[in-house]
Design an enzyme around this catalytic site. Sequence first.
Site, PDB file in Angstrom:
ATOM      1  N   PRO A   1       0.753  -1.122  -0.035  1.00  0.00           N
ATOM      2  CA  PRO A   1       0.052   0.102   0.070  1.00  0.00           C
ATOM      3  C   PRO A   1       0.871   1.256  -0.043  1.00  0.00           C
ATOM      4  O   PRO A   1       1.880   1.463   0.716  1.00  0.00           O
ATOM      5  CB  PRO A   1      -0.737  -0.033   1.357  1.00  0.00           C
ATOM      6  CG  PRO A   1      -0.781  -1.504   1.760  1.00  0.00           C
ATOM      7  CD  PRO A   1       0.546  -1.955   1.188  1.00  0.00           C
ATOM      8  N   GLU A   2       0.510   2.133  -0.857  1.00  0.00           N
ATOM      9  CA  GLU A   2       1.188   3.442  -0.964  1.00  0.00           C
ATOM     10  C   GLU A   2       0.746   4.602  -0.373  1.00  0.00           C
ATOM     11  O   GLU A   2      -0.495   4.235   0.418  1.00  0.00           O
ATOM     12  CB  GLU A   2       1.765   3.834  -2.511  1.00  0.00           C
ATOM     13  CG  GLU A   2       2.437   3.029  -2.902  1.00  0.00           C
ATOM     14  CD  GLU A   2       3.008   2.932  -4.252  1.00  0.00           C
ATOM     15  OE1 GLU A   2       3.244   4.291  -4.880  1.00  0.00           O
ATOM     16  OE2 GLU A   2       3.356   2.227  -5.104  1.00  0.00           O
TER      17      GLU A   2
ATOM     18  N   ARG B   1      12.963  -3.961  -5.820  1.00  0.00           N
ATOM     19  CA  ARG B   1      11.710  -3.537  -6.509  1.00  0.00           C
ATOM     20  C   ARG B   1      11.896  -3.183  -7.862  1.00  0.00           C
ATOM     21  O   ARG B   1      12.709  -2.553  -8.121  1.00  0.00           O
ATOM     22  CB  ARG B   1      10.907  -2.576  -5.583  1.00  0.00           C
ATOM     23  CG  ARG B   1      11.103  -2.543  -4.160  1.00  0.00           C
ATOM     24  CD  ARG B   1      10.031  -3.276  -3.184  1.00  0.00           C
ATOM     25  NE  ARG B   1       8.743  -3.387  -3.749  1.00  0.00           N
ATOM     26  CZ  ARG B   1       7.910  -2.546  -3.435  1.00  0.00           C
ATOM     27  NH1 ARG B   1       8.002  -1.573  -2.362  1.00  0.00           N
ATOM     28  NH2 ARG B   1       6.605  -2.664  -3.938  1.00  0.00           N
TER      29      ARG B   1
ATOM     30  N   LYS C   1       2.759   6.518   4.724  1.00  0.00           N
ATOM     31  CA  LYS C   1       2.281   4.912   4.861  1.00  0.00           C
ATOM     32  C   LYS C   1       1.659   4.625   6.187  1.00  0.00           C
ATOM     33  O   LYS C   1       1.300   3.499   6.292  1.00  0.00           O
ATOM     34  CB  LYS C   1       2.984   4.096   4.329  1.00  0.00           C
ATOM     35  CG  LYS C   1       3.671   4.474   2.830  1.00  0.00           C
ATOM     36  CD  LYS C   1       4.618   3.282   2.440  1.00  0.00           C
ATOM     37  CE  LYS C   1       5.276   3.899   1.119  1.00  0.00           C
ATOM     38  NZ  LYS C   1       6.296   2.717   0.591  1.00  0.00           N
TER      39      LYS C   1
END
Length: 293
Positions: A2-3, A272, A55
Amino acid sequence: MPEGDTIHLAAQRLRRALCGERIVQASAPAARLPSLLRIGSLVGRRCLDVKARGKHLLIEFEGDVLLHSHLRMSGRWVVRPRTPPPDVTESDRADPAAGAKTTTAARRHATRRGQPWLHLVTERHEVFQYGGPLLELRTRAATRLEPLLAGLGPDLLAADFDAQAAAIRLRALDARLTIADALLEQRAVSGIGNIWRSEACFAAGIDPFRRLADTEPEDLQRLLLTARELMLRAVANGSTRPRPANVYGRAHQPCRRCGTPIRARRTGEQARTLYWCPYCQGETRDKGEGADT
Ligand SMILES: [Zn+2]
């Protein structure tokens, strides 16, 4: 993961359900952290505010009590009206065509996720949190001292976000970092994750492999404001993804602007995957290390 925009959307939903409401029931069925043994102390308290910071999510209650959550990779908040039908989530309700099918889907979904970490009940709503590894009950003072929060850079989506100050914080990181990896450093600027770093670099026409040392502060500011605009637009649309994505998840597909195949490569400590268009983003030199995925 989740950003920041996902957390802001969750905060909006939770604010609508909780703010000004008194908690009538509180439990933490799958709690692993000791502070949650005191979860029952929320009963009778009114919720004052729900805030997103980067976040992180903070729910404030009367009497100097805060719930601090971080969803990490897979956590999720679910809000449901308490009165029947009991299985309709906020997002289901936003779609009038969803009907009974989605309601059943929502029920199956909740069951698949197993026991919630947190369950709060007000007169009109039920709130669940599933799968977040960080969920703590704290006082306001303890929250300010919490290293995870104290070390956070300015929230990209905050109303008072100062791009100039944030660009200075980015420049203060190790100058050998690439722009793409610097954007994930939450201590410089908080809220940007893997999806939006790719999309923002593309939208701003910036080579994500450029080192901070070779980047003008004006370019960093422009990049941050671009990311902010994209993420705020997503929040306004109730979405947590770029629709359509220009580069994210589009390896080897033609760039929507120039037709050049989009490239992808794992970068940084967390490896990532970063996506970019070598033509639109002004790739001028060989990237050297690493192979595309
Ligand atoms: Zn292109």
